[in-house]
Every structure is written in structure tokens, then in C-alpha cells.
Write a protein that holds these residues in place. Structure first.
Motif, short mmCIF file in Angstrom:
data_model
loop_
_atom_site.label_atom_id
_atom_site.label_comp_id
_atom_site.label_asym_id
_atom_site.label_seq_id
_atom_site.Cartn_x
_atom_site.Cartn_y
_atom_site.Cartn_z
N LEU A 1 14.93 54.78 8.90
CA LEU A 1 13.77 53.88 8.89
C LEU A 1 14.26 52.45 8.83
O LEU A 1 15.11 52.11 7.98
N ASP A 2 13.79 51.60 9.73
CA ASP A 2 14.04 50.17 9.57
C ASP A 2 12.88 49.61 8.76
O ASP A 2 11.72 49.81 9.11
N ALA A 3 13.20 48.94 7.67
CA ALA A 3 12.17 48.56 6.70
C ALA A 3 12.43 47.20 6.07
O ALA A 3 12.64 47.08 4.86
N PRO A 4 12.45 46.13 6.89
CA PRO A 4 12.66 44.80 6.33
C PRO A 4 11.53 44.42 5.37
O PRO A 4 10.43 44.95 5.46
N VAL A 5 11.85 43.50 4.47
CA VAL A 5 10.91 43.14 3.42
C VAL A 5 10.52 41.66 3.50
O VAL A 5 11.23 40.84 4.07
N SER A 6 9.39 41.35 2.90
CA SER A 6 8.93 39.96 2.76
C SER A 6 8.46 39.76 1.34
O SER A 6 7.90 40.65 0.72
N GLY A 7 8.71 38.56 0.83
CA GLY A 7 8.32 38.26 -0.54
C GLY A 7 9.38 37.49 -1.30
O GLY A 7 9.13 36.97 -2.39
N SER B 1 10.12 48.90 15.07
CA SER B 1 8.84 48.22 14.84
C SER B 1 8.85 47.39 13.56
O SER B 1 8.23 46.33 13.50
N GLY B 2 9.55 47.86 12.55
CA GLY B 2 9.64 47.10 11.32
C GLY B 2 10.32 45.76 11.54
O GLY B 2 9.85 44.71 11.06
N GLN B 3 11.42 45.78 12.28
CA GLN B 3 12.15 44.54 12.55
C GLN B 3 11.33 43.59 13.43
O GLN B 3 11.34 42.37 13.21
N LEU B 4 10.62 44.13 14.39
CA LEU B 4 9.78 43.28 15.25
C LEU B 4 8.67 42.63 14.43
O LEU B 4 8.34 41.45 14.63
N ALA B 5 8.10 43.39 13.49
CA ALA B 5 7.07 42.83 12.62
C ALA B 5 7.64 41.73 11.73
O ALA B 5 6.99 40.70 11.50
N LYS B 6 8.87 41.93 11.25
CA LYS B 6 9.49 40.89 10.42
C LYS B 6 9.73 39.63 11.22
O LYS B 6 9.62 38.51 10.71
N MET B 7 10.04 39.77 12.50
CA MET B 7 10.19 38.59 13.36
C MET B 7 8.88 37.82 13.42
O MET B 7 8.87 36.59 13.33
N MET B 8 7.78 38.54 13.56
CA MET B 8 6.47 37.89 13.56
C MET B 8 6.23 37.16 12.25
O MET B 8 5.69 36.04 12.22
N ASN B 9 6.62 37.78 11.15
CA ASN B 9 6.48 37.18 9.83
C ASN B 9 7.22 35.84 9.75
O ASN B 9 6.68 34.83 9.30
N GLN B 10 8.46 35.83 10.23
CA GLN B 10 9.27 34.62 10.16
C GLN B 10 8.76 33.54 11.12
O GLN B 10 8.85 32.34 10.82
N ILE B 11 8.24 33.96 12.27
CA ILE B 11 7.64 33.01 13.20
C ILE B 11 6.47 32.29 12.53
O ILE B 11 6.33 31.06 12.63
N GLY C 1 15.19 29.88 -3.80
CA GLY C 1 14.43 30.46 -2.71
C GLY C 1 15.26 30.99 -1.55
O GLY C 1 16.43 31.34 -1.70
N PHE C 2 14.64 31.04 -0.38
CA PHE C 2 15.23 31.62 0.82
C PHE C 2 15.98 30.54 1.59
O PHE C 2 15.40 29.57 2.07
N ALA C 3 17.29 30.72 1.71
CA ALA C 3 18.15 29.68 2.26
C ALA C 3 17.90 29.39 3.73
O ALA C 3 17.58 30.29 4.52
N VAL C 4 18.09 28.12 4.08
CA VAL C 4 17.94 27.68 5.47
C VAL C 4 18.86 28.47 6.40
O VAL C 4 18.47 28.85 7.51
N ASP C 5 20.10 28.73 5.96
CA ASP C 5 21.03 29.51 6.79
C ASP C 5 20.44 30.86 7.18
O ASP C 5 20.56 31.30 8.33
N TRP C 6 19.79 31.51 6.21
CA TRP C 6 19.22 32.83 6.48
C TRP C 6 17.98 32.72 7.38
O TRP C 6 17.74 33.59 8.22
N MET C 7 17.22 31.66 7.20
CA MET C 7 16.05 31.47 8.05
C MET C 7 16.48 31.25 9.50
O MET C 7 15.87 31.80 10.43
N ARG C 8 17.53 30.49 9.70
CA ARG C 8 18.02 30.27 11.07
C ARG C 8 18.53 31.57 11.67
O ARG C 8 18.36 31.81 12.88
N LYS C 9 19.16 32.40 10.85
CA LYS C 9 19.58 33.72 11.35
C LYS C 9 18.36 34.50 11.82
O LYS C 9 18.36 35.07 12.92
N ASP C 10 17.31 34.52 11.01
CA ASP C 10 16.10 35.28 11.34
C ASP C 10 15.41 34.72 12.58
O ASP C 10 14.95 35.47 13.45
N LEU C 11 15.31 33.40 12.66
CA LEU C 11 14.66 32.80 13.83
C LEU C 11 15.48 33.04 15.09
O LEU C 11 14.92 33.21 16.19
#
Length: 291
Positions: free
Chosen positions: A122-128, A171-181, A236-246
């Protein structure tokens, strides 16, 4: 369900408390972390719970005999390495759950490898964020088989306020992309609003108190506006990690033909923040480039 043997691979700011919630719920948890001192710290922190927890020296050792193996590591390369090593020792019908924010491609790749060994994935990325992990209030977006999802739900509810199966693997990862967008656009909008208010000479704290009660309200406004106004970003959530996600989202957009003009722009704004020395600042630090 506490008779299940579970393993958790990766004890960063998210994995450490997530694995801790499982220990506090009574599960026997075996943990693995590349930096062994972090694993020892985790074991010391949760040594008072009823079940006997343990440290594994390798992903293979952690996965052996486990009913469910959870993973929360850094990027696609980490997922491939740690996941493949764990899979090599997982028993038939066990479940491998990846909480890393990674690409849909690596999720599908690992799913295929798991199927060959009769292991479920299961791919299961998290938000929060870190606070959500520590408070057991994460939101989890899941891709994979329904039966596997139902098997893990009683376990992940210990650190999630909501989890939902969204479709097949990836689908989990695609949804997480939407979250970060969404987050990227919201934080940029909030940054510009605060910048505008400061230039206009308004009491921005007072303005936020008002507009947060209306249609402009968002999690970012409620949780980040005050720290942005005080120029506090060392959490909080580091800029480096946000750029990776984007970057993951932008790569996926090229493949599926979607247009992410605002996301691409905000990604470059985050590059500006990195140049200011803010690689490890919280993502709300977009405001700094406007000052």
C-alpha cells in the motif's frame, strides 16, 4: 489486534512518533533507522509500554516475521533500497505500507516486486506534519487493494484521524501531490496578503483574526499566520522537502499533460528562499522573499 508483530522503518520527525503511537497502543514494534542512535532513543522513550519492543540492525532483520511493515523514509531512492531489502525477508501475506511522500512510479515498482513474493503493498503518504504525527492526527491517502487497506486500518488509526483508500496502487501518492499543490498556492497567497497588509500599515494579526472567520480561512492561516508575522520559521516542514514534493508533482504533470503554472512558479519562489539560507525553514517562509 495487539498480537500482531509490526515493524517501522525510518524514525525521522514523522516516523518516530508514529511508531511510538503503535507501541503505546500495545503492539510489539521492531524499529529500524539508519542512524542507530535514533533507534536507541526511540526504544528508551517507549521502554515503559507493555509489549517488548526491539531494535533491528537492518531492514531485513526488522521485516522478518512481521505481519505489517511500515516505512517512512526520504525519497524514491530510499523507498527502493529500504523497501526492497525489507521485502527480501517478509513472509507471505504480510503487508508493506509506505508512508513516504514519493512518486507514483516507485509505488508501482514496489507493488510489482511485492506481488512476486505474495506480499501486499500500500502506498500511504501522510499529511499533517510533525504536529499531526505527534498528536496522532494525521490524514492518510492510500493506494492499493481494499482487503489490505482494511487489514491495516485498525493499526494506523492510532496515529491517523482519517485514512481513505483512493484507488489502485499509486493513487495515494497522486493524492499527496494534489495536497502539496494546494498547499503551495495557499501559502503563497497568504504570504502576499500579509505582505500587502504590512505595506498598507494594517494590524495584520487583527485582520487575520477577522478574515480567518470567513471564506479565506485555511489551515495555513490558522496555524502559520502568527509565526509568519513574527518571522519565525525554525520549525515545521522544511523548504527542501517541499521542493522535493513539488518536483515530484511537476514531473507527474509532464507525464499526464496537466498544467501546473502556479505550482511551478511557487517552486521557484522556494528556490529563492533556499538562496536566502532557508533550506530548513518551514514552508511558510515564502513571506521572507517579499521583504
Amino acid at each position: 489486534m495487539s498480537d500482531l508483530n509490526v515493524s517501522f522503518l525510518g524514525l525521522g520527525v514523522m516516523g518516530f512518533p508514529m511508531a511510538g503511537h503503535l507501541a503505546n497502543a500495545g503492539y510489539k514494534v521492531t524499529v529500524y533507522n539508519r542512524t542507530s542512535s535514533k533507534a536507541q532513543q526511540w526504544l528508551s522513550t517507549y521502554s515503559g509500554v507493555a509489549q517488548t519492543n526491539a531494535i533491528a540492525k537492518t531492514p531485513e532483520e526488522a521485516a522478518e516475521g512481521a505481519d505489517i511493515v511500515f516505512m517512512c523514509v526520504g525519497d524514491d531512492n530510499d523507498v527502493r533500497e529500504i523497501g526492497t531489502r525489507a521485502l527480501s525477508r517478509m513472509k507471505s501475506d504480510a503487508v508493506l505500507v509506505d508512508h513516504t511522500t514519493a512518486s507514483a512510479d516507485i509505488a508501482r515498482e514496489l507493488d510489482a516486486a511485492c506481488r512476486k513474493q505474495k506480499v501486499h503493498f500500500l502506498d500511504a503518504p501522510v499529511s499533517g506534519g510533525q504536529a499531526g504525527a505527534e498528536n496522532g492526527q494525521l490524514t492518510i491517502m492510500v493506494g492499493g487493494e481494499e482487503a489490505s487497506f482494511h487489514r491495516i486500518q485498525p493499526v494506523i488509526k492510532n496515529y491517523a484521524r482519517h485514512s481513505q483508500l483512493l484507488g489502485k496502487c499509486g493513487s495515494g501518492q497522486l493524492a499527496k501531490m494534489m495536497n502539496q499543490i494546494c498547499i503551495a498556492g495557499i501559502v503563497q497567497g497568504l504570504s502576499e496578503a500579509l505582505h500587502f497588509g504590512q505595506k498598507a500599515g494594517l494590524d495584520c494579526n487583527a485582520v487575520i483574526d477577522v478574515i480567518s472567520k470567513g471564506a479565506a480561512q485555511s489551515w495555513q492561516m490558522e496555524n502559520r499566520a502568527s509565526t509568519m508575522l513574527s518571522n519565525t520559521y525554525d520549525f515545521g516542514f522544511a523548504v527542501d522537502w517541499m521542493r522535493k514534493d513539488l518536483g515530484i508533482a511537476l514531473d507527474e504533470a509532464k507525464r499526464n499533460g496537466s498544467t501546473l503554472a502556479l505550482t511551478a512558479l511557487v517552486d521557484q519562489y522556494y528556490a529563492d528562499v533556499q538562496k536566502l539560507g532557508g533550506s530548513r525553514w518551514d514552508t511558510s517562509s515564502l513571506l521572507t522573499r517579499l521583504k
